[in-house]
Design a protein around this motif. Structure first.
Motif, short mmCIF file in Angstrom:
data_model
loop_
_atom_site.label_atom_id
_atom_site.label_comp_id
_atom_site.label_asym_id
_atom_site.label_seq_id
_atom_site.Cartn_x
_atom_site.Cartn_y
_atom_site.Cartn_z
N GLN A 25 0.73 -1.19 0.15
CA GLN A 25 0.12 -0.10 0.03
C GLN A 25 0.92 1.29 -0.23
O GLN A 25 0.51 2.14 -0.68
CB GLN A 25 -1.01 0.10 1.22
N ARG B 239 1.87 1.99 -3.44
CA ARG B 239 0.71 2.66 -4.24
C ARG B 239 0.37 4.08 -3.86
O ARG B 239 0.08 4.87 -4.90
CB ARG B 239 -0.39 1.86 -4.13
N ASP C 4 2.66 1.13 -11.47
CA ASP C 4 1.43 1.90 -10.85
C ASP C 4 0.03 0.81 -11.01
O ASP C 4 -0.70 0.74 -10.26
CB ASP C 4 1.20 3.27 -11.43
N ARG C 5 0.07 0.26 -12.26
CA ARG C 5 -1.26 -0.49 -12.77
C ARG C 5 -1.07 -1.80 -11.82
O ARG C 5 -1.73 -2.43 -11.51
CB ARG C 5 -1.13 -0.85 -14.17
N TYR D 201 0.38 -2.17 -8.77
CA TYR D 201 0.10 -2.21 -7.32
C TYR D 201 -1.49 -1.64 -7.18
O TYR D 201 -1.69 -1.63 -6.13
CB TYR D 201 1.14 -1.35 -6.78
N ALA D 202 -1.87 -1.10 -8.24
CA ALA D 202 -3.34 -0.54 -7.95
C ALA D 202 -4.35 -1.78 -8.43
O ALA D 202 -5.48 -1.48 -8.86
CB ALA D 202 -3.54 0.63 -9.20
N LYS E 142 -11.13 2.86 -8.76
CA LYS E 142 -10.61 4.29 -8.96
C LYS E 142 -11.98 5.14 -8.63
O LYS E 142 -13.03 4.64 -8.95
CB LYS E 142 -10.19 4.58 -10.36
#
Length: 229
Positions: free
Chosen positions: A148, A151, A219-220, A222-223, A228
């Protein structure tokens, strides 16, 4: 463009030095940033104060001044310690090492603020739940905190990295044969400095574009699974 092709080898060598400098400085800044972030979040007053002094000091002193201090004063300081203790003689810090130490030290302070904010954004209840099920501190960091934190920290981390890449140009002032130094020398010798500086700009833009693509991929990753807003 013929002159650029003629001097392509030194431009390639300078680019390699610049990228190596940026990557090693980033690794050092991450280590210092994590140490600084946990120091600022520590329940011990002394550690919190040390972490705050570190970040305030770096943000108050110009980057170029710090680079000069480390390059010219650092080797004098280390040599004097060796003379007093008798453990070593004269120590010379080369331009590359001075650049890595300076940029790592500077951006470690910015990374510390980035990581501190990211850790504080993690709901406290998740940490307490992990402790309640018997997780060790290392497990909590690896399973709960780290994913986290990455992210939440990535937007600011990306900005820090891109600024760090641009800041590598400062090292040319102390004589490191990086991209800027090599291009400036070639441009001055051929009286086409503008052409070489435009080439440097394009190379930095390429490095930035590649960095942006790679960090978006991270980013993708860990997301994944996060809705969103």
């Amino acid at each position: 463009m013929d002159v650029i092709y003629e001097y392509r080898q030194i431009l390639i060598e300078g680019t390699f030095v610049t990228i190596s400098l940026a990557v090693l400085s980033l690794l050092l800044s991450i280590v210092l940033g994590l140490i600084g972030a946990f120091a600022q979040l520590s329940p011990r007053r002394g550690l919190r104060r040390a972490g705050n002094i570190y970040t305030v000091f770096v943000r108050s002193v110009p980057d170029l001044v710090l680079m000069m201090l480390i390059f010219f004063g650092g080797q004098t300081f280390v040599t004097q310690i060796g003379s007093l203790t008798g453990l070593w003689g004269y120590v010379e810090i080369n331009q590359f090492v001075a650049g890595v130490l300076t940029l790592g030290f500077i951006f470690g302070a910015y990374m510390a603020e980035t990581f501190r904010g990211a850790i504080m954004a993690i709901p406290r209840g998740q940490i307490e739940a992990a402790m309640a099920v018997g997780m060790t501190p290392s497990q909590i960091f690896r399973i709960v905190t780290w994913p986290q934190m990455v992210r939440f920290a990535l937007p600011s981390f990306t900005n820090n990295w891109l600024v760090l890449v641009k800041s590598t140009a400062l090292v040319s002032v102390i004589g490191l044969h990086d991209l800027v130094w090599n291009a400036f020398s070639a441009g001055r010798s051929t009286h086409q400095l503008f052409t070489f500086m435009v080439t440097v700009m394009v190379i930095y833009l390429i490095i930035t574009a590649i960095s942006d693509v790679l960090l978006r991929m991270v980013d993708r990753k860990y997301a994944a699974g996060v809705r969103k807003a």
